[in-house]
Design an enzyme around this catalytic site. Sequence first.
Site, PDB file in Angstrom:
ATOM      1  N   LYS A  18      -0.689 -29.727  33.180  1.00 41.15           N
ATOM      2  CA  LYS A  18       0.200 -30.585  33.031  1.00 41.15           C
ATOM      3  C   LYS A  18       0.221 -31.152  31.200  1.00 41.15           C
ATOM      4  O   LYS A  18       0.859 -32.195  31.076  1.00 41.15           O
ATOM      5  CB  LYS A  18      -0.126 -32.245  33.659  1.00 41.15           C
ATOM      6  CG  LYS A  18      -0.441 -31.979  35.235  1.00 41.15           C
ATOM      7  CD  LYS A  18       0.746 -30.962  36.014  1.00 41.15           C
ATOM      8  CE  LYS A  18       1.949 -31.438  35.978  1.00 41.15           C
ATOM      9  NZ  LYS A  18       2.978 -30.363  36.447  1.00 41.15           N
ATOM     10  N   GLY A  19      -0.199 -30.193  30.339  1.00 39.89           N
ATOM     11  CA  GLY A  19      -0.042 -30.851  29.290  1.00 39.89           C
ATOM     12  C   GLY A  19       1.297 -30.156  28.469  1.00 39.89           C
ATOM     13  O   GLY A  19       1.483 -30.723  27.361  1.00 39.89           O
ATOM     14  N   ARG A 101      -2.215 -33.524  25.427  1.00 39.23           N
ATOM     15  CA  ARG A 101      -1.189 -34.510  25.662  1.00 39.23           C
ATOM     16  C   ARG A 101      -2.187 -35.850  25.906  1.00 39.23           C
ATOM     17  O   ARG A 101      -3.253 -35.726  26.233  1.00 39.23           O
ATOM     18  CB  ARG A 101      -0.469 -34.284  26.879  1.00 39.23           C
ATOM     19  CG  ARG A 101       0.821 -34.964  27.393  1.00 39.23           C
ATOM     20  CD  ARG A 101       1.357 -34.540  28.519  1.00 39.23           C
ATOM     21  NE  ARG A 101       2.580 -35.309  29.052  1.00 39.23           N
ATOM     22  CZ  ARG A 101       3.022 -34.895  30.127  1.00 39.23           C
ATOM     23  NH1 ARG A 101       2.607 -34.140  31.076  1.00 39.23           N
ATOM     24  NH2 ARG A 101       3.915 -35.662  30.419  1.00 39.23           N
ATOM     25  N   ARG A 236       8.641 -38.122  38.578  1.00 38.25           N
ATOM     26  CA  ARG A 236       8.450 -39.571  38.225  1.00 38.25           C
ATOM     27  C   ARG A 236       6.838 -39.987  38.423  1.00 38.25           C
ATOM     28  O   ARG A 236       6.311 -39.607  39.499  1.00 38.25           O
ATOM     29  CB  ARG A 236       9.247 -40.600  39.095  1.00 38.25           C
ATOM     30  CG  ARG A 236       9.098 -41.960  39.126  1.00 38.25           C
ATOM     31  CD  ARG A 236       9.558 -42.747  40.176  1.00 38.25           C
ATOM     32  NE  ARG A 236      11.260 -42.430  40.270  1.00 38.25           N
ATOM     33  CZ  ARG A 236      12.020 -43.341  39.755  1.00 38.25           C
ATOM     34  NH1 ARG A 236      11.835 -44.297  39.177  1.00 38.25           N
ATOM     35  NH2 ARG A 236      13.380 -43.012  40.095  1.00 38.25           N
TER      36      ARG A 236
END
EC number: 2.8.2.23
Length: 272
Positions: A18-19, A101, A236
């Site tokens: 998820k970076g 991140r 989201r």
Amino acid sequence: MPILDRRLPRLLIIGVRKGGTRALLEMLNLHPNIAMVPVEVHFFDKFDNYQRGLDWYRSQMPLSTDAQLTVEKSPSYYVTPEVPERVYAMNPHVQLVLIVRDPVTRLLSDFAQIEASRAAQNLPNRRFQDVALLPNGEVNTQNRALHVSLYAKFLSRWLHVFPRRQLHIVDGDRLIHDPYPELQKVERFLGLDHLIRRDQFYFNATKGFYFDVDDHANYYPHHYHHKCLAGSKGRRHPQVPDEVISVLRQFFAPHNRKFFAMVGQDFHWPEQ
Ligand SMILES: Nc1ncnc2c1ncn2[C@@H]1O[C@H](COP(=O)(O)OS(=O)(=O)O)[C@@H](OP(=O)(O)O)[C@H]1O
């Protein structure tokens, strides 16, 4: 005529989950000297794949010319203990890229993905704070997704095996908002000419991401459209009370400082 062949990767995008690993790979693939592997092969982290040997791994690679550098990405490489030494055994000179991140944002993104997969299995939805924190309000340090955000913890294993100069770190928060400078840094790290151009991207304000101008739908090759962009990117993130975010930021702060010291780069992630 350039000779087309399947070549082992000379660059690995090792994480983090998820970076922004997919966007980075697709953006780098705009460079004519880069040949990307479209799927995550999971050769070094999955025992069954590793057992198949390097010839099998090579057979998973795309055709490339000898002027091209093959790039594979599997985000779980970064956190899997056996991987650095296995990669070294393939090629001690391989180049490595890690994209990181803000660890709290990464955790929210990871949580959104985990919940989506739970929903697909008809499992009940959970509140982020019930997973990330204990009932007494302290951070749940047993949470696996939280561990992935402890970047320093995994980095030591890599730096034990590879010299720092073989690892380049991409700022994933910057890649979202202004990818071009981050890509130029990767080109420099790889010793490639600066052939990725700023005008190859445009910003889609509705989605909040940059896209490839040649592919008006999104960054992903056509077989990825439904799988990736429609589904697993730009989900989201959960709405979480400020106090929960603050507890997590304070928890990560010392780990982040350790990471900055190890890599010699400050990412200025909020500490409150
Ligand atoms: N241009 C562009 N398009 C789409 N997504 C982009 C882009 N740039 C960065 N990102 C960020 O990438 C995040 C997903 O990271 P990964 O690709 O590493 O995810 S995965 O681990 O492979 O599932 C994804 O996380 P979410 O925002 O939670 O969806 C994005 O923030």
